[in-house]
Design an enzyme around this catalytic site. Structure first.
Site, PDB file in Angstrom:
ATOM      1  N   GLU A 138      34.206  47.752  41.881  1.00 27.35           N
ATOM      2  CA  GLU A 138      33.833  46.858  42.994  1.00 27.35           C
ATOM      3  C   GLU A 138      35.345  45.998  42.987  1.00 27.35           C
ATOM      4  O   GLU A 138      35.878  45.440  42.237  1.00 27.35           O
ATOM      5  CB  GLU A 138      32.887  45.946  42.146  1.00 27.35           C
ATOM      6  CG  GLU A 138      32.049  44.789  43.215  1.00 27.35           C
ATOM      7  CD  GLU A 138      33.028  43.631  43.313  1.00 27.35           C
ATOM      8  OE1 GLU A 138      33.896  43.572  43.976  1.00 27.35           O
ATOM      9  OE2 GLU A 138      32.330  42.673  42.430  1.00 27.35           O
TER      10      GLU A 138
ATOM     11  N   CYS B 214      34.294  37.480  44.150  1.00 23.99           N
ATOM     12  CA  CYS B 214      34.461  38.558  45.191  1.00 23.99           C
ATOM     13  C   CYS B 214      33.468  38.238  46.423  1.00 23.99           C
ATOM     14  O   CYS B 214      33.843  39.046  47.419  1.00 23.99           O
ATOM     15  CB  CYS B 214      34.227  39.844  44.379  1.00 23.99           C
ATOM     16  SG  CYS B 214      32.713  39.682  43.198  1.00 23.99           S
TER      17      CYS B 214
HETATM   18  P1  NAP Z   1      43.573  44.068  38.292  1.00 24.30           P
HETATM   19  O1  NAP Z   1      44.986  43.927  38.431  1.00 24.30           O
HETATM   20  O2  NAP Z   1      42.536  44.768  39.193  1.00 24.30           O
HETATM   21  O3  NAP Z   1      43.424  44.594  36.954  1.00 24.30           O
HETATM   22  C1  NAP Z   1      42.245  44.820  36.193  1.00 24.30           C
HETATM   23  C2  NAP Z   1      42.206  45.495  35.053  1.00 24.30           C
HETATM   24  O4  NAP Z   1      42.867  46.920  35.368  1.00 24.30           O
HETATM   25  C3  NAP Z   1      43.150  45.203  34.073  1.00 24.30           C
HETATM   26  O5  NAP Z   1      42.364  45.055  32.685  1.00 24.30           O
HETATM   27  C4  NAP Z   1      44.388  46.250  33.904  1.00 24.30           C
HETATM   28  O6  NAP Z   1      44.874  46.515  32.851  1.00 24.30           O
HETATM   29  C5  NAP Z   1      43.749  47.503  34.389  1.00 24.30           C
HETATM   30  N1  NAP Z   1      44.819  48.261  35.399  1.00 24.30           N
HETATM   31  C6  NAP Z   1      45.041  47.943  36.259  1.00 24.30           C
HETATM   32  N2  NAP Z   1      46.049  48.901  36.836  1.00 24.30           N
HETATM   33  C7  NAP Z   1      45.888  50.017  35.826  1.00 24.30           C
HETATM   34  C8  NAP Z   1      46.506  51.446  35.677  1.00 24.30           C
HETATM   35  N3  NAP Z   1      47.130  51.988  36.556  1.00 24.30           N
HETATM   36  N4  NAP Z   1      45.886  52.064  34.742  1.00 24.30           N
HETATM   37  C9  NAP Z   1      45.116  51.594  33.812  1.00 24.30           C
HETATM   38  N5  NAP Z   1      44.783  50.292  33.579  1.00 24.30           N
HETATM   39  C10 NAP Z   1      44.940  49.658  35.024  1.00 24.30           C
HETATM   40  O7  NAP Z   1      42.757  42.542  38.228  1.00 24.30           O
HETATM   41  P2  NAP Z   1      43.210  41.276  37.622  1.00 24.30           P
HETATM   42  O8  NAP Z   1      44.402  41.272  36.711  1.00 24.30           O
HETATM   43  O9  NAP Z   1      42.101  40.801  37.117  1.00 24.30           O
HETATM   44  O10 NAP Z   1      43.573  40.325  38.987  1.00 24.30           O
HETATM   45  C11 NAP Z   1      44.403  40.551  39.734  1.00 24.30           C
HETATM   46  C12 NAP Z   1      43.974  40.589  41.263  1.00 24.30           C
HETATM   47  O11 NAP Z   1      42.840  41.377  41.348  1.00 24.30           O
HETATM   48  C13 NAP Z   1      43.434  39.210  41.740  1.00 24.30           C
HETATM   49  O12 NAP Z   1      44.752  38.573  42.276  1.00 24.30           O
HETATM   50  C14 NAP Z   1      42.395  39.657  42.861  1.00 24.30           C
HETATM   51  O13 NAP Z   1      43.279  39.896  43.911  1.00 24.30           O
HETATM   52  C15 NAP Z   1      42.024  40.904  42.270  1.00 24.30           C
HETATM   53  N6  NAP Z   1      40.497  40.642  41.721  1.00 24.30           N
HETATM   54  C16 NAP Z   1      39.555  40.874  42.322  1.00 24.30           C
HETATM   55  C17 NAP Z   1      38.333  40.676  42.026  1.00 24.30           C
HETATM   56  C18 NAP Z   1      37.013  40.854  42.901  1.00 24.30           C
HETATM   57  O14 NAP Z   1      36.055  40.569  42.436  1.00 24.30           O
HETATM   58  N7  NAP Z   1      37.041  41.450  43.908  1.00 24.30           N
HETATM   59  C19 NAP Z   1      37.978  40.230  40.554  1.00 24.30           C
HETATM   60  C20 NAP Z   1      39.040  39.935  39.887  1.00 24.30           C
HETATM   61  C21 NAP Z   1      40.412  40.327  40.477  1.00 24.30           C
HETATM   62  P3  NAP Z   1      46.338  45.487  31.965  1.00 24.30           P
HETATM   63  O15 NAP Z   1      46.071  44.164  32.107  1.00 24.30           O
HETATM   64  O16 NAP Z   1      46.377  46.214  30.799  1.00 24.30           O
HETATM   65  O17 NAP Z   1      47.261  45.792  33.193  1.00 24.30           O
END
Ligand code: NAP
Length: 502
Positions: free
Chosen positions: A260, A297
């Site tokens: 999502e 979201c």
């Molecule tokens: P994220 O960057 O999407 O990361 C989510 C998870 O995925 C983290 O636990 C991260 O692990 C892991 N991950 C990311 N890239 C990976 C890879 N290449 N291989 C393995 N694991 C990987 O989300 P976030 O840190 O919560 O927030 C960053 C941004 O995400 C926000 O600024 C926002 O834009 C978006 N977000 C959107 C929603 C939504 O509902 N649409 C919700 C939350 C966040 P690590 O921490 O170990 O790197």
């Protein structure tokens, strides 16, 4: 209270490396880093647990889900205290989210006991059919096996360790291996404690739930690539979600990735509604846009209006309401920095009129409001990207035909909203076939934040809202993601699953 380790099939495991959380309030806590070895151990145990849990009665799994909910309730105040510290979210929000989390576990327990989720079908044998007899054919849904789940940052409870993905997988009969989100390891730790207690009380195999604390990309990668994992549940960014989705597809045996990945959730304010109650709609929009610092979201980032004399009062009311909102703490420093760069990208786009743009520092966010034309919005992909935080754009279409053109140009969305009065009904009718193809949920005269956990809810939509347009990550239909149909042809009664016998 905080254990500081990962729960792997009933054992609390530490490692040589540690990390600290980054609380919004107070001093940090130290946690042992998760490792790929822990992932492997958890997946092996989950596969072993599947041999019993995957064949358990719905009533046994329902009892387990209810026991987990009871244990979370028992830790209620401790969870809120740690959650407020780690996330900066206000106490009432975390209490509400805990209620939603335990309510979800109990709803799923009731739902599987009803049996409809199995979608049982039976074609009775027709031995005398000519020219060929028909065999006895029965079908029902079976659990897929161990599921890997990524905790989300923006819902430390309802979309994390014991959140919707975990509840759905367990209800289906799938053991879970969770990778905890680094934004709230303390909350994840307490939730693991609740699972540990519920496993001991109910006697289910300890491999049904493991949670490995963050250990960076290699830990997440190990989970997605583990040969025993049969599906992944994820909520987060488009960038990370797409990388993990591609990783699932590139496996020797590709597995489904239920991601999502967010949405801009456009609202279409129809002309009569804009004329009759534009200011009230604008005020409601400001409330929805800034709720939880816009970190939902389903945040409605775009309001599409048909240009004319009623637009100025709408914009003025939204601006006034947003100027009254104080700075809010965001979930992490990274999310606050991403919000600031998203705001900058919108502000620097051509043909943008900035209406509200108060700067905030550190982990804080202030609302932003901008206006542009539909021509400019459709021509610039930066304006179409989700900005995670309280940023709104008023998009002015020349006429209804252009509003429809804009709707047709939308990427997949979790939600689309219509604000309409009786006089708008015919015009709105022309938008419906477009909006239905774009979104998982179409709303009238409301705001999309505050997603009900229920039987009919759909929280999904075409890519990039989700990676599976046929699925939802909220509501009882979300259980279906972790099931697959199996057909039994001419099977003796003794070999049929108990739910198909007779
Ligand atoms: P994220 O960057 O999407 O990361 C989510 C998870 O995925 C983290 O636990 C991260 O692990 C892991 N991950 C990311 N890239 C990976 C890879 N290449 N291989 C393995 N694991 C990987 O989300 P976030 O840190 O919560 O927030 C960053 C941004 O995400 C926000 O600024 C926002 O834009 C978006 N977000 C959107 C929603 C939504 O509902 N649409 C919700 C939350 C966040 P690590 O921490 O170990 O790197």
């Amino acid at each position: 209270m905080i254990n500081g380790k990962s729960l792997v099939a009933g054992e609390w495991l530490g490692s040589a490396d540690s990390f600290q959380n980054a609380p919004a309030i107070g001093s940090p806590d130290t946690f042992s880093k998760g490792t790929p070895q822990m992932i492997d151990q958890a997946c092996q145990a989950a596969e072993e647990a599947f041999l019993t849990f995957g064949y358990s009665k719905a009533s046994e799994r329902a009892a387990f889900l209810r026991a987990v909910a009871d244990e979370i309730d028992a830790l209620g105040d401790a969870i809120t205290e740690v959650g407020v510290k780690e996330t900066g979210l206000p106490e009432p929000r975390l209490q509400g989210e805990r209620g939603r989390t335990v309510g979800q576990l109990r709803l799923f327990a009731d739902h599987i006991e009803g049996g409809d989720y199995l979608d049982r079908r039976h074609d009775v044998a027709l031995p005398n059919r000519a020219p060929l007899p028909r065999p006895d054919i029965r079908m029902m849904q079976r659990p897929v096996g161990p599921v890997g789940i990524f905790g989300a940052s923006n819902f430390p409870l309802a979309f994390s360790s014991a959140g919707g993905d975990t509840a759905a997988a367990l209800a289906a009969g799938c053991p879970v291996v969770v990778k905890g989100h680094p934004a709230h390891p303390g909350v994840s730790d307490l939730i693991s404690q609740a699972f540990d207690a519920a496993i001991k009380k109910t006697g289910v195999h300890p491999g049904v739930f493991s949670q490995i604390q963050d250990g960076g990309i290699p830990v997440g990668e190990a989970l997605v690539k583990h040969p025993l994992i049969r599906a992944i549940g994820f909520t987060g960014s488009l960038k990370a979600g797409r990388a993990l989705y591609d990783m699932c597809a590139a496996r020797p045996d590709p597995i489904p990735f239920f991601g999502e990945l967010g949405s801009t959730n456009p609202m279409f304010v129809m002309p009569a509604a804009l004329a009759n109650r534009g200011e009230a709609i604008a005020q409601g929009w400001a409330g929805s846009l800034t709720m939880g610092a816009g970190q939902f979201c389903t945040n409605p980032g775009i309001a599409v209006v048909v240009d004319g004399p009623n637009v100025a009062p709408f914009v003025a009311a939204a601006s006034a309401a947003l100027k009254d909102v104080a700075a809010q703490t965001m979930l992490t420093d990274g999310i606050a920095a991403a919000y600031r760069s998203g705001c900058e990208a919108v502000q620097n786009a051509g043909s943008i009129e900035t209406l509200v743009a108060t700067e905030a520092d550190g982990r804080n966010a202030m609302p932003h409001l901008h206006a542009t034309t539909a021509d400019a919005w459709m021509a610039d992909s930066k304006l179409q990207d989700e900005v995670f935080g309280p940023l709104g754009i008023v998009v002015k279409a020349k006429d209804l035909a252009q509003a429809r053109e804009l709707a047709t140009s939308l990427h997949g969305q979790l939600t689309c909203t219509l604000h309409l009065d009786d006089a708008d009904a015919d015009d709105a009718q022309t938008l419906m076939p477009v909006l239905e193809r774009k979104a998982g949920r179409v709303l009238a005269n409301g705001f999309p934040t505050g997603v009900e956990v229920s039987e009919a809810m759909v929280h999904g939509g075409p890519y990039p809202a989700s990676t599976n347009f046929g699925a939802t990550s909220v509501g009882t239909l979300s259980i279906r993601r972790f099931l697959r149909p199996v057909c039994y042809q001419n099977m003796p009664d003794a070999l049929l699953p108990s739910e198909l016998k007779g």
